[in-house]
Scaffold this active site. Structure first.
Site, PDB file in Angstrom:
ATOM      1  N   GLU A  13      77.757  73.487  49.886  1.00 14.63           N
ATOM      2  CA  GLU A  13      76.423  73.495  49.403  1.00 14.63           C
ATOM      3  C   GLU A  13      75.253  73.405  50.601  1.00 14.63           C
ATOM      4  N   GLY A  38      85.855  78.303  44.896  1.00 10.78           N
ATOM      5  CA  GLY A  38      86.695  77.234  43.976  1.00 10.78           C
ATOM      6  C   GLY A  38      87.149  78.394  42.772  1.00 10.78           C
ATOM      7  N   THR A  40      79.735  82.411  49.858  1.00 14.00           N
ATOM      8  CA  THR A  40      80.386  82.179  51.165  1.00 14.00           C
ATOM      9  C   THR A  40      81.341  83.538  51.426  1.00 14.00           C
TER      10      THR A  40
HETATM   11  C1  LIG Z   1      68.007  77.724  54.091  1.00 11.11           C
HETATM   12  C2  LIG Z   1      69.003  78.522  54.975  1.00 11.11           C
HETATM   13  C3  LIG Z   1      69.633  77.771  55.970  1.00 11.11           C
HETATM   14  C4  LIG Z   1      68.050  79.733  55.682  1.00 11.11           C
HETATM   15  O1  LIG Z   1      67.919  80.630  54.744  1.00 11.11           O
HETATM   16  P1  LIG Z   1      66.903  81.899  55.219  1.00 11.11           P
HETATM   17  O2  LIG Z   1      66.997  82.912  54.130  1.00 11.11           O
HETATM   18  O3  LIG Z   1      67.514  82.391  56.406  1.00 11.11           O
HETATM   19  O4  LIG Z   1      65.712  81.205  55.402  1.00 11.11           O
HETATM   20  P2  LIG Z   1      64.694  81.040  56.721  1.00 11.11           P
HETATM   21  O5  LIG Z   1      64.604  82.441  57.375  1.00 11.11           O
HETATM   22  O6  LIG Z   1      65.455  79.931  57.550  1.00 11.11           O
HETATM   23  O7  LIG Z   1      63.426  80.709  56.067  1.00 11.11           O
HETATM   24  C5  LIG Z   1      63.328  79.463  55.649  1.00 11.11           C
HETATM   25  C6  LIG Z   1      62.295  79.362  54.875  1.00 11.11           C
HETATM   26  O8  LIG Z   1      62.698  79.589  53.494  1.00 11.11           O
HETATM   27  C7  LIG Z   1      62.321  78.368  52.710  1.00 11.11           C
HETATM   28  N1  LIG Z   1      63.713  78.075  52.185  1.00 11.11           N
HETATM   29  C8  LIG Z   1      65.115  78.220  52.399  1.00 11.11           C
HETATM   30  N2  LIG Z   1      65.891  78.017  51.488  1.00 11.11           N
HETATM   31  C9  LIG Z   1      65.080  77.748  50.422  1.00 11.11           C
HETATM   32  C10 LIG Z   1      65.441  77.326  48.830  1.00 11.11           C
HETATM   33  N3  LIG Z   1      66.822  77.095  48.761  1.00 11.11           N
HETATM   34  N4  LIG Z   1      64.395  77.029  47.986  1.00 11.11           N
HETATM   35  C11 LIG Z   1      63.039  77.244  48.348  1.00 11.11           C
HETATM   36  N5  LIG Z   1      62.832  77.634  49.661  1.00 11.11           N
HETATM   37  C12 LIG Z   1      63.676  77.869  50.571  1.00 11.11           C
HETATM   38  C13 LIG Z   1      62.149  77.364  53.706  1.00 11.11           C
HETATM   39  O9  LIG Z   1      61.472  76.203  53.360  1.00 11.11           O
HETATM   40  C14 LIG Z   1      61.402  78.248  54.785  1.00 11.11           C
HETATM   41  O10 LIG Z   1      60.152  78.207  54.077  1.00 11.11           O
HETATM   42  P3  LIG Z   1      58.773  78.313  55.518  1.00 11.11           P
HETATM   43  O11 LIG Z   1      59.359  79.606  56.009  1.00 11.11           O
HETATM   44  O12 LIG Z   1      59.477  77.175  56.631  1.00 11.11           O
HETATM   45  O13 LIG Z   1      57.843  78.229  54.444  1.00 11.11           O
HETATM   46  C15 LIG Z   1      69.903  79.439  53.834  1.00 11.11           C
HETATM   47  O14 LIG Z   1      70.924  80.252  54.587  1.00 11.11           O
HETATM   48  C16 LIG Z   1      71.150  78.306  53.113  1.00 11.11           C
HETATM   49  O15 LIG Z   1      70.805  77.862  52.423  1.00 11.11           O
HETATM   50  N6  LIG Z   1      72.189  78.240  53.717  1.00 11.11           N
HETATM   51  C17 LIG Z   1      73.340  77.269  53.250  1.00 11.11           C
HETATM   52  C18 LIG Z   1      74.140  78.158  52.544  1.00 11.11           C
HETATM   53  C19 LIG Z   1      74.929  77.362  51.338  1.00 11.11           C
HETATM   54  O16 LIG Z   1      74.289  76.275  50.979  1.00 11.11           O
HETATM   55  N7  LIG Z   1      75.883  77.585  50.979  1.00 11.11           N
HETATM   56  C20 LIG Z   1      76.611  77.092  49.928  1.00 11.11           C
HETATM   57  C21 LIG Z   1      77.610  77.983  49.090  1.00 11.11           C
HETATM   58  S1  LIG Z   1      78.182  77.703  47.466  1.00 11.11           S
HETATM   59  C22 LIG Z   1      79.261  76.317  47.870  1.00 11.11           C
HETATM   60  O17 LIG Z   1      79.389  75.754  49.083  1.00 11.11           O
HETATM   61  C23 LIG Z   1      79.761  75.469  46.829  1.00 11.11           C
HETATM   62  C24 LIG Z   1      80.564  74.688  46.663  1.00 11.11           C
HETATM   63  C25 LIG Z   1      81.059  73.869  45.545  1.00 11.11           C
HETATM   64  C26 LIG Z   1      81.996  72.882  45.807  1.00 11.11           C
HETATM   65  C27 LIG Z   1      82.049  71.912  44.617  1.00 11.11           C
HETATM   66  C28 LIG Z   1      80.797  71.543  44.084  1.00 11.11           C
HETATM   67  C29 LIG Z   1      81.139  70.324  42.901  1.00 11.11           C
HETATM   68  C30 LIG Z   1      79.633  69.929  42.598  1.00 11.11           C
HETATM   69  C31 LIG Z   1      79.504  68.579  43.146  1.00 11.11           C
HETATM   70  C32 LIG Z   1      79.577  67.449  42.207  1.00 11.11           C
HETATM   71  C33 LIG Z   1      79.278  66.162  42.860  1.00 11.11           C
HETATM   72  C34 LIG Z   1      80.271  66.129  44.004  1.00 11.11           C
HETATM   73  C35 LIG Z   1      80.850  64.576  44.402  1.00 11.11           C
HETATM   74  C36 LIG Z   1      82.213  64.468  45.069  1.00 11.11           C
HETATM   75  C37 LIG Z   1      83.162  64.925  43.936  1.00 11.11           C
HETATM   76  O18 LIG Z   1      83.658  64.492  42.847  1.00 11.11           O
HETATM   77  O19 LIG Z   1      84.012  65.926  44.281  1.00 11.11           O
HETATM   78  C1  LIG Z   2      85.700  72.276  50.099  1.00 10.56           C
HETATM   79  C2  LIG Z   2      84.734  73.489  50.071  1.00 10.56           C
HETATM   80  C3  LIG Z   2      84.434  74.106  48.815  1.00 10.56           C
HETATM   81  C4  LIG Z   2      83.616  75.239  48.858  1.00 10.56           C
HETATM   82  N1  LIG Z   2      83.252  75.917  47.942  1.00 10.56           N
HETATM   83  C5  LIG Z   2      82.508  76.974  47.932  1.00 10.56           C
HETATM   84  C6  LIG Z   2      82.499  77.726  46.697  1.00 10.56           C
HETATM   85  O1  LIG Z   2      82.979  77.667  45.645  1.00 10.56           O
HETATM   86  N2  LIG Z   2      81.524  78.991  46.921  1.00 10.56           N
HETATM   87  C7  LIG Z   2      81.108  79.402  47.963  1.00 10.56           C
HETATM   88  O2  LIG Z   2      80.252  80.394  48.100  1.00 10.56           O
HETATM   89  N3  LIG Z   2      81.314  78.770  49.006  1.00 10.56           N
HETATM   90  C8  LIG Z   2      81.974  77.639  49.163  1.00 10.56           C
HETATM   91  N4  LIG Z   2      82.182  76.732  50.094  1.00 10.56           N
HETATM   92  C9  LIG Z   2      81.795  77.299  51.771  1.00 10.56           C
HETATM   93  C10 LIG Z   2      80.618  76.410  52.247  1.00 10.56           C
HETATM   94  O3  LIG Z   2      79.243  76.805  51.405  1.00 10.56           O
HETATM   95  C11 LIG Z   2      80.515  76.559  53.543  1.00 10.56           C
HETATM   96  O4  LIG Z   2      81.518  76.417  54.393  1.00 10.56           O
HETATM   97  C12 LIG Z   2      79.358  76.295  54.021  1.00 10.56           C
HETATM   98  O5  LIG Z   2      78.058  76.782  53.556  1.00 10.56           O
HETATM   99  C13 LIG Z   2      79.327  76.229  55.870  1.00 10.56           C
HETATM  100  O6  LIG Z   2      79.400  77.469  56.272  1.00 10.56           O
HETATM  101  P1  LIG Z   2      80.502  78.052  57.373  1.00 10.56           P
HETATM  102  O7  LIG Z   2      81.704  77.437  56.679  1.00 10.56           O
HETATM  103  O8  LIG Z   2      80.370  79.329  57.395  1.00 10.56           O
HETATM  104  O9  LIG Z   2      80.049  77.209  58.738  1.00 10.56           O
HETATM  105  P2  LIG Z   2      79.019  77.525  59.649  1.00 10.56           P
HETATM  106  O10 LIG Z   2      77.959  78.179  59.031  1.00 10.56           O
HETATM  107  O11 LIG Z   2      79.874  78.677  60.501  1.00 10.56           O
HETATM  108  O12 LIG Z   2      78.819  76.431  60.490  1.00 10.56           O
HETATM  109  C14 LIG Z   2      79.713  75.978  61.674  1.00 10.56           C
HETATM  110  C15 LIG Z   2      78.934  75.174  62.454  1.00 10.56           C
HETATM  111  O13 LIG Z   2      77.970  75.947  63.284  1.00 10.56           O
HETATM  112  C16 LIG Z   2      76.660  75.068  62.805  1.00 10.56           C
HETATM  113  N5  LIG Z   2      75.454  76.074  62.699  1.00 10.56           N
HETATM  114  C17 LIG Z   2      75.456  77.123  61.736  1.00 10.56           C
HETATM  115  N6  LIG Z   2      74.159  77.781  61.699  1.00 10.56           N
HETATM  116  C18 LIG Z   2      73.324  76.852  62.361  1.00 10.56           C
HETATM  117  C19 LIG Z   2      71.995  76.677  62.753  1.00 10.56           C
HETATM  118  N7  LIG Z   2      71.258  77.707  62.388  1.00 10.56           N
HETATM  119  N8  LIG Z   2      71.552  75.685  63.432  1.00 10.56           N
HETATM  120  C20 LIG Z   2      72.474  75.080  64.138  1.00 10.56           C
HETATM  121  N9  LIG Z   2      73.661  74.898  63.641  1.00 10.56           N
HETATM  122  C21 LIG Z   2      74.239  75.692  62.895  1.00 10.56           C
HETATM  123  C22 LIG Z   2      76.832  74.275  61.820  1.00 10.56           C
HETATM  124  O14 LIG Z   2      76.023  73.004  61.823  1.00 10.56           O
HETATM  125  C23 LIG Z   2      78.366  73.744  61.929  1.00 10.56           C
HETATM  126  O15 LIG Z   2      78.380  72.738  62.750  1.00 10.56           O
HETATM  127  C24 LIG Z   2      83.142  75.730  50.259  1.00 10.56           C
HETATM  128  C25 LIG Z   2      83.503  74.824  51.433  1.00 10.56           C
HETATM  129  C26 LIG Z   2      84.293  73.861  51.392  1.00 10.56           C
HETATM  130  C27 LIG Z   2      84.657  73.047  52.628  1.00 10.56           C
END
Ligand SMILES: CC(C)(COP(=O)(O)OP(=O)(O)OC[C@H]1O[C@@H](n2cnc3c(N)ncnc32)[C@H](O)[C@@H]1OP(=O)(O)O)[C@@H](O)C(=O)NCCC(=O)NCCSC(=O)/C=C/CCCCCCCCCCCCC(=O)O
Ligand SMILES: Cc1cc2nc3c(=O)[nH]c(=O)nc-3n(C[C@H](O)[C@H](O)[C@H](O)COP(=O)(O)OP(=O)(O)OC[C@H]3O[C@@H](n4cnc5c(N)ncnc54)[C@H](O)[C@@H]3O)c2cc1C
Length: 615
Positions: free
Chosen positions: A433, A190, A151
């Site tokens: 995630e 993180g 991110t």
């Molecule tokens: C999927 C997106 C939204 C879009 O991706 P994009 O490349 O643009 O794709 P599209 O053009 O939309 O096409 C979609 C097509 O691709 C296929 N597709 C998409 N994704 C996948 C995939 N992953 N695998 C397979 N295929 C995929 C889809 O099916 C379509 O296919 P088709 O064309 O229809 O055939 C993408 O942009 C996306 O994924 N966005 C989200 C970003 C995201 O997830 N970011 C996360 C960053 S990391 C993060 O946030 C880390 C956080 C850490 C926090 C701490 C974690 C601790 C562990 C948890 C433990 C338990 C927790 C309990 C509570 C506690 O105790 O704390």
């Molecule tokens: C506690 C915490 C821990 C995290 N840890 C990590 C980490 O370790 N590593 C890491 O890489 N990231 C981490 N993240 C980041 C996290 O993955 C992002 O915050 C998350 O993917 C959402 O992206 P954003 O914050 O840019 O929100 P945005 O994508 O800007 O979303 C904002 C709003 O826009 C809407 N929106 C966006 N796109 C669309 C769409 N296509 N259609 C409809 N609505 C849409 C969403 O629904 C939402 O309401 C963490 C976040 C938090 C809160």
């Protein structure tokens, strides 16, 4: 001598109609597993230095972090010594951060959690064999601490919009990492701010000016000896948050930072020395780490929800309030049907999420094994299901944990109850995630495609097959489990069909497919999580439901006792096994630094002169 258990809790435990230990064994996966878990808990929780001398809530932001690092070192060492050598690296990593022991030590998560939750899974899932061997040796021994940096300040959801660039230089066989704008700074990872020294960076690869998509790179950003940021690296902490305040979420900017070619994780795509790019069999394999964590989150929600309902149910058995009948004395608040309604769904949901997590994990393991053999057929379905279940379980858990908190009245608002912190942990998972709406729309995308396939007579995958069942328009409704499931299938089919009809209507009106999708997106999200059943059926279901609440009531405390959470794991003045709520609330209150003196210095400095008109 252990403290006297609250009489009401004793009565509840006597009333219970089933064998609590048997349910505990079932939840653990057998009596031996319960024994092993308890042995591990005994061993780890007896480690010196694991707990806070001063309650964390009375520390400064900086002290909280430093205290959490102190505890993390002790905890991870204790878990390392206790780990099962027969487990895989991934299983060991899971056991450490996902065990509820982790929750006993860290009320607000740990500065090491990303190392185990994402850095190790990213290496396991994205590195080629040689890279995996080298980096897993160092990461599993905690010689290095990593995180997952995807991110950016300007992009979280839209991965293809990430701005960090990795430009290949064939002359030196290096990648040059660069953050071209402020919005390109990695923001949120993180452990990134002061704890980790390596990260997996997701960056936009360019070779000879041509885009090669988002690729994973393992990057050192702090010196291993001095921990100083390396040249060309800008680092810092993003500041205080609703929760996760000991996870050390940070920002990172690259200024033409060079790394060797072998730092691109090359399991799926490769860059040869001369700059030849060998494409991945499926560009979405790069997203694999996120799919894995979404699967893990479902189980995490089950555990956190179980903790919250245990606290709230035990408190509700102890708390007496108001009058249900004149002159009958104050009843336990658990005797109010509204209180049962608030809490029993949480108990049931926690069990449902645990079973769902087991099913989803098996699906993940099967699809991952198929991927290793080059079979990608079921990857789209896994993605769609993981998106839906991560979004639904985190949304429901957040609602149910908040409901557990408010069901405890004012004492649920105390940090010493631990309910606010549990809420902070679970509500974060609605965003990280993959933000839930975005993930539900991914599932909707698969549902619409599946319905189109069903309407053209194609076979559907097992999880989508309900869309091809020709559900009769007047389903014979009964409140058997099978009848309820059929009812939900009919509703789900109707939601997808209605969303699709809506999109076709917008296209006929002249909108392009993207605008038609956007206009129908509220329905599309609902289709992925469907909610309602038709009016006439509600009355019959409602009677059944209220009858069920009465059946659960005598077993409610037994049902939460069966989760078998130690008091340290609940970490709550309201949820302790002995039910001594009021004594614990007072004990914790007296730990407030403000109670160290009867008159605080602010009286003489501000209050007194103010009240005497001298300020
Ligand atoms: C999927 C997106 C939204 C879009 O991706 P994009 O490349 O643009 O794709 P599209 O053009 O939309 O096409 C979609 C097509 O691709 C296929 N597709 C998409 N994704 C996948 C995939 N992953 N695998 C397979 N295929 C995929 C889809 O099916 C379509 O296919 P088709 O064309 O229809 O055939 C993408 O942009 C996306 O994924 N966005 C989200 C970003 C995201 O997830 N970011 C996360 C960053 S990391 C993060 O946030 C880390 C956080 C850490 C926090 C701490 C974690 C601790 C562990 C948890 C433990 C338990 C927790 C309990 C509570 C506690 O105790 O704390
Ligand atoms: C506690 C915490 C821990 C995290 N840890 C990590 C980490 O370790 N590593 C890491 O890489 N990231 C981490 N993240 C980041 C996290 O993955 C992002 O915050 C998350 O993917 C959402 O992206 P954003 O914050 O840019 O929100 P945005 O994508 O800007 O979303 C904002 C709003 O826009 C809407 N929106 C966006 N796109 C669309 C769409 N296509 N259609 C409809 N609505 C849409 C969403 O629904 C939402 O309401 C963490 C976040 C938090 C809160």
């Amino acid at each position: 001598m252990s403290a006297k258990v609250n009489d009401d809790l004793l009565t509840e435990r006597r009333k219970c109609e089933f064998n609590v230990e048997e349910l505990t064994n079932y939840l653990d996966g057998g009596a031996q597993a319960t024994q092993n878990r308890r042995k591990l808990e005994d061993k780890v929780l007896s480690t010196k230095g694991l707990f806070d001398e001063v309650p964390e809530e009375y520390l400064s932001h900086k002290e909280k972090y430093e205290n959490a690092v102190r505890k993390a070192v002790v905890y991870y060492k204790a878990m390392k010594e206790a780990e099962d050598p027969n487990q895989t690296e991934q299983e060991r990593a899971n056991a450490t951060y996902r065990s509820l022991l982790h929750a006993a030590v860290f009320k607000d998560n740990s500065p090491f959690s990303l190392h185990l939750a994402m850095f190790i899974p990213a290496i396991l899932g994205q590195a080629d064999e040689e890279q995996k061997k080298y980096w897993m040796k160092r990461a599993s021994k905690m010689e290095i601490i990593g995180t997952y940096a995807q991110t950016e300040l300007g992009h979280g959801t839209f991965i293809r919009g990430l701005e960090t660039t990795a430009t290949y230089d064939p002359k030196t066989e290096e990648f040059v990492l660069h953050s071209p704008t402020l919005t390109a700074y990695k923001w949120w990872p993180g452990s990134l701010a002061h704890t980790a020294n390596y990260c997996v960076v997701m960056a936009h690869l360019y070779i000879n000016g041509k885009s090669c998509g988002i690729q994973p790179f393992i990057v050192q950003f702090r010196d291993e000896e001095t921990h100083q940021p390396l040249p060309g690296i800008k680092l810092g902490e993003i500041g205080a948050k609703l929760g996760f305040n000991t996870v050390n979420n940070g920002f990172l900017g690259f200024d033409q930072h060079r790394i060797p070619r072998n730092r691109m994780l090359m399991k799926n795509a490769q860059v040869l020395k001369d700059g030849t790019f060998k494409r991945s069999p499926n560009s979405k394999l790069t997203y694999g780490t996120m799919v894995y964590v979404r699967v893990v989150i479902v189980n995490g929600m089950a555990n956190q929800l179980a903790r919250a309902v245990t606290i709230a149910v035990r408190y509700s058995a102890v708390r007496r309030q108001s009058e249900l009948k004149p002159d009958a004395g104050e009843p336990q608040i658990l005797d109010y049907v509204t209180q049962q309604h608030k809490l029993f769904i949480g108990i049931a949901s926690s069990h449902a999420f645990t079973l769902t997590a087991k099913w989803l994990t098996r699906m993940y393991q099967k699809v991952t094994a198929d991927l290793e053999k080059g079979n990608l057929d079921e990857l789209p379905e896994l993605h769609a299901i993981a998106c839906c279940l991560k979004a639904v379980t985190t949304t429901d858990t957040s609602v149910l944990v908040e409901r557990s908190r408010t069901s405890c009245g004012g004492h649920g608002y105390m940090l010493s109850s631990n309910l606010p912190q549990i809420y902070g942990l679970v509500t974060a998972a609605c965003t990280y995630e993959g933000e839930n709406t975005v993930l539900m729309l991914q599932t909707a995308r698969s549902l619409v495609k599946a319905l189109e396939q069903a309407q053209s007579g194609k076979r559907l995958s097992p999880t989508m097959s309900y869309l091809s069942e020709k559900v009769s328009s007047r389903l014979k409704w009964d409140n058997s489990i099978d009848g309820i499931v059929k009812g939900f299938r009919r509703v789900a089919y109707g939601k997808v069909e209605s969303a699709m009809r809506s999109m076709r209507k917008y296209v006929r009106s002249g909108l392009g497919p993207e605008d038609a999708w956007n206009m129908s997106s509220v329905q599309l999200v609902a289709a992925s999580e469907y909610t309602s059943i038709s009016e006439a059926d509600i009355r019959q279901l409602q009677d059944t439901y209220e009858d069920l609440l009465g059946k659960i009531r005598p077993n409610a405390v037994g049902l939460v006792d069966a989760f078998d959470f130690r008091d340290q794991i609940l970490n709550s003045t309201l949820g302790a096994y002995d039910g001594r709520v009021y004594e614990r609330l007072m004990e914790e209150a007296l730990k407030s630094p403000l109670n160290a003196e009867p008159v605080n210095q602010s009286f003489h400095k501000y209050l007194k002169p103010f009240m005497q008109g001298k300020l």
